[in-house]
Each structure stands twice: as C-alpha cells, then as structure tokens.
Design a protein around this motif. Sequence first.
Motif, PDB file in Angstrom:
ATOM      1  N   PRO A  53      -2.667   7.156  66.573  1.00 25.07           N
ATOM      2  CA  PRO A  53      -2.698   7.959  67.714  1.00 25.07           C
ATOM      3  C   PRO A  53      -4.103   8.162  68.076  1.00 25.07           C
ATOM      4  O   PRO A  53      -4.323   8.374  69.463  1.00 25.07           O
ATOM      5  N   GLU A  54      -5.169   7.878  67.521  1.00 24.21           N
ATOM      6  CA  GLU A  54      -6.505   7.869  67.896  1.00 24.21           C
ATOM      7  C   GLU A  54      -6.752   6.976  68.951  1.00 24.21           C
ATOM      8  O   GLU A  54      -7.663   7.344  70.058  1.00 24.21           O
ATOM      9  N   LYS A  68      -7.764   8.958  72.314  1.00 23.88           N
ATOM     10  CA  LYS A  68      -9.569   8.947  72.834  1.00 23.88           C
ATOM     11  C   LYS A  68      -9.627   8.802  74.206  1.00 23.88           C
ATOM     12  O   LYS A  68     -10.667   9.073  74.978  1.00 23.88           O
ATOM     13  N   LYS A  69      -8.600   8.157  74.973  1.00 20.97           N
ATOM     14  CA  LYS A  69      -8.525   7.892  76.414  1.00 20.97           C
ATOM     15  C   LYS A  69      -8.014   9.036  77.264  1.00 20.97           C
ATOM     16  O   LYS A  69      -8.278   9.236  78.344  1.00 20.97           O
ATOM     17  N   ARG A  97       1.957  13.157  60.670  1.00 22.18           N
ATOM     18  CA  ARG A  97       1.496  14.403  61.304  1.00 22.18           C
ATOM     19  C   ARG A  97       0.097  14.573  60.958  1.00 22.18           C
ATOM     20  O   ARG A  97      -0.755  14.943  61.745  1.00 22.18           O
ATOM     21  N   ASP A  98      -0.360  14.411  59.686  1.00 21.83           N
ATOM     22  CA  ASP A  98      -1.814  14.724  59.438  1.00 21.83           C
ATOM     23  C   ASP A  98      -2.482  13.689  60.280  1.00 21.83           C
ATOM     24  O   ASP A  98      -3.807  14.163  60.745  1.00 21.83           O
ATOM     25  N   ASP A  99      -2.239  12.548  60.422  1.00 21.01           N
ATOM     26  CA  ASP A  99      -3.222  11.694  61.259  1.00 21.01           C
ATOM     27  C   ASP A  99      -3.166  12.102  62.624  1.00 21.01           C
ATOM     28  O   ASP A  99      -4.258  11.913  63.442  1.00 21.01           O
ATOM     29  N   VAL A 100      -2.012  12.537  63.321  1.00 14.88           N
ATOM     30  CA  VAL A 100      -1.978  12.965  64.491  1.00 14.88           C
ATOM     31  C   VAL A 100      -2.994  14.124  64.800  1.00 14.88           C
ATOM     32  O   VAL A 100      -3.800  14.418  65.656  1.00 14.88           O
TER      33      VAL A 100
END
Length: 466
Positions: free
Chosen positions: A370-371, A375-376, A404-407
């Motif tokens: 997701p990063e 980031k864009k 979800r935690d990563d998002v």
Amino acid sequence: MSIDLGLDRIKALLEHIPYARPTIHVVGTNGKGSVSSLIEHALLSGGLSVGKFTSPHLVHAYDCISINGQSVSPVTYERLSSHLKSLSVDHEIDASPFEFLTATALSAFEEEKLDVVILEAGMGGRLDATNALPDEVMLITVITAIDFDHQAFLGDTISSIAREKAGVIREHGSVVLGDQSPESVAEVLQAVVEVASQQSAKIIKSKPATRITEGPGNSPSDGDAWEPPAPFQSISLPSLNGDKEIRIQLPLLGEHQLGNAGVAYEALKALRERRPALFRAVSDDSISNGFGSVRWLGRLSWTTIPLPAFPPSEDKDGPPSLRVLVDGAHNEASSQALSSYLESVGLGGGRGHTPRTFIVAFSHSPPKTPEDILKKLLKSGDRVALIPFKQPVEGMPWVRNAWRDDVRRSVTKRIGSSGEIWEPQRHVADSPFLQALHWARRRGETAIIAGSLYLAGDFYREFGIL
C-alpha cells in the motif's frame, strides 16, 4: 489459491474450440483497457462488428466480455463457461479460472463470427492465456505503458517486465509501442527492440495526442465552492490522410489519456495498412466519433450519488448528495497519474489547501505494498476511510485484501497528525462502503475512491451503475 502461469492448459482447451477471428492483442501495465476501448469504439463507428475482452471485470464476471459494445448476457456466459468446464474435466486439463474466462470470451466471439476481436492480456504477456492463439489470427500487437506491477511473476526490473510483455510479439508482426515514462523509456525500448528483432517484427512508436485547450478553471478562489471539471478533454490527432487534424472531445480524463489516444490511433493506422480490405472503413470520422463516445468506468470517472441522512441527527447539515471520483489506481504509476489529475483540477491537497477525502482499499500483491501507491497520492491533512473490498472476488478466488494494519500504518505516515482516519463500525447494519460514503458526505461534497478496481466495482454494484 496460487497463480500458475503457462500456456499448456489453455492450448489444450483451445484444441476443442474453433477460433479464427482476426485479433488485436493489447498488453502492458497501464492503459490497456482505455486503449482497447478507444480502438473498439473507432471500429464500431466504422461499421465493423467487434468483440473485446478485458480483465479484471468491473461489476460482474461476464462484463469483461463485450460484443459490439455490450456485455454478453449472463445466460450466454454461463452456457459457454459450463461447456468449457465440462471439456476440462473430460480431457483432464485442469484449466485455471482465468484460462476458462479467456476461452469463454473466445468462444463467444467465434460464435458471433465477429469481424475483429480486441484481446487484452491479463497480468503478463509471454505466458498469459491470451497469448495461446496461433500467429495467423493475430493482426497486430499493441504494447501500452510498462511499469512496476506483479513483480513476483514478471520480474523485479523494468527490463524483465518489458521482456515478459514483449514476449507476445509475433513473427513478422507489427508492434505499436505506447509512450513510456521518462524513467523507463530506455529500458522498455531496448527490451522491445530486442524481442521484435528476434521475430523480424516492425515497431511503430506512437506519439501522444495534443490537447487543444485546457478545461474550465477548477482552482477555486477564496470562498468559492469547488466544481468538478468538464466531462471531456479536447484533443487533436493527425488526419489519416495527412491533410488536416482530427479534433475530438475525449471523455477520458487525465494527461495519461493523451498517450493512450495516440497508441489507439497508431494501432488503427497499422490495421489499415495490414488488412486494408477489412479496415477500409477506418477514417478520420470513425476515429473522431468513436473516441468521442468511449465510456470506461473506474478510470477518473465522476458521478454524483444521492445519500439519505444517516443518522439524521448527524447528517442534518450535510449536502444532499456526494460527488465521487472513482479511479482504479492500484500501482505506483497509476496513483501518480491520479495525483497529477487531482493537481490539475484544483484538488492537489497539502498545506494551505482544503483537506481531501479518500475511500481506499488495496489488494495483497507482494512485493507491491500500500505504501507504494499511497506515497504518490496522499498528503498531510487528508482524510481517509479504510475499508475492504468484498471477498471473494467473482471468478478470482486468489484475490484478497491487503493487511489492514499495513494499510493503516502507511496512511498514518502520509497524512500526519493533522489528517483523519476512519474505519467501518461492525455493529452498523449498512455495508462498510455505504458507511464510508456517509462519513465522507459529512466532511464535504467530494470523495475520491482509489486503490483497487475491485473497490471501484463494489461502488458501482452498490449503486447499480454499469
């Protein structure tokens, strides 16, 4: 369920399916669907009968198969796919869901004896199920913009990805190569030239269309309400006869669509050269009328939806409807295109600007994270609703939501302490998507849906839009 690339199963299945339609093969990372639709509408405007296969589907599994601009019926889809599944069992082929889908599309096109078929590759190229057709049916190959995506299957460099995509080039064929990003153009061109040279194929490099005029101003002055842009952009392309220009009001928005229009235009020119008898109806008028009638949902698509008060005590001061921009940006390049578009219409966000409201979901597709997408896209102060898309995705059991935690971690990093994160409440009867739309409605008149075409599909299903 894992993805097992290869052509053995689909070729075994196609041995039992007669297919002889003249076919245009479209591959690439971004822009395949837009280019396919532009070509489709120009050919339809010229009076040809046309089939188109794109993936993934948007709302229903069968809507990725269209005949003369209309999705095949659910009855036709079920009849053909059931027959193919029986063939797979009888001959112990064990075809994958995407291979069944591809074969179903080809069966539908052959059954209708269409003049021409536009076949969009799925994830890759060389080992993609759409590459199983014999050389004699392939008219031209179209390669759109190539960028990072699906690295676990296609390689972790632009060169390796480009070679996988270029693996569809046929011997003595014609290849239309789309505009590439400045960062990757040299690597893509080298890879495509190498493969084309091995196949003695002709490369045709496209040029982006020219924007004639900017749309109406969309950067509001202090105190003015923001208004969405015009539903089209005015572009021009050279006349096929070289004596004037073709002027088009293109319903596809964004700077990147200038490149896609240029690719589609060169593909149509190449078709006229390769099969002049079949494509004699391709003209300046068919291109102008066809490109001007394209409808491609989920790609910088604006719509306005009514939302009832929910709950009434909280929504009493909210606007009566919500403007929604839906874009299936799901990789770094497409999120950059969305970000550039938002800047161009006065929704750039950031310090000193009105906070933007996003509704996002992402698929789990390592090594992409997701990063990589956020980031864009996101800026400090943005408001973001985190919701999952519905699982399982019809016909695609391997697709699942990102953790979800990563998002949440990636969103928090981007929007900072001045931003806001919202997540659905499990005890509320409404769907997570509808909850998110109500939350967005209470924060303004505009919401941006992004991160996944599966999420875009959920939106269109929720409101019966197709």
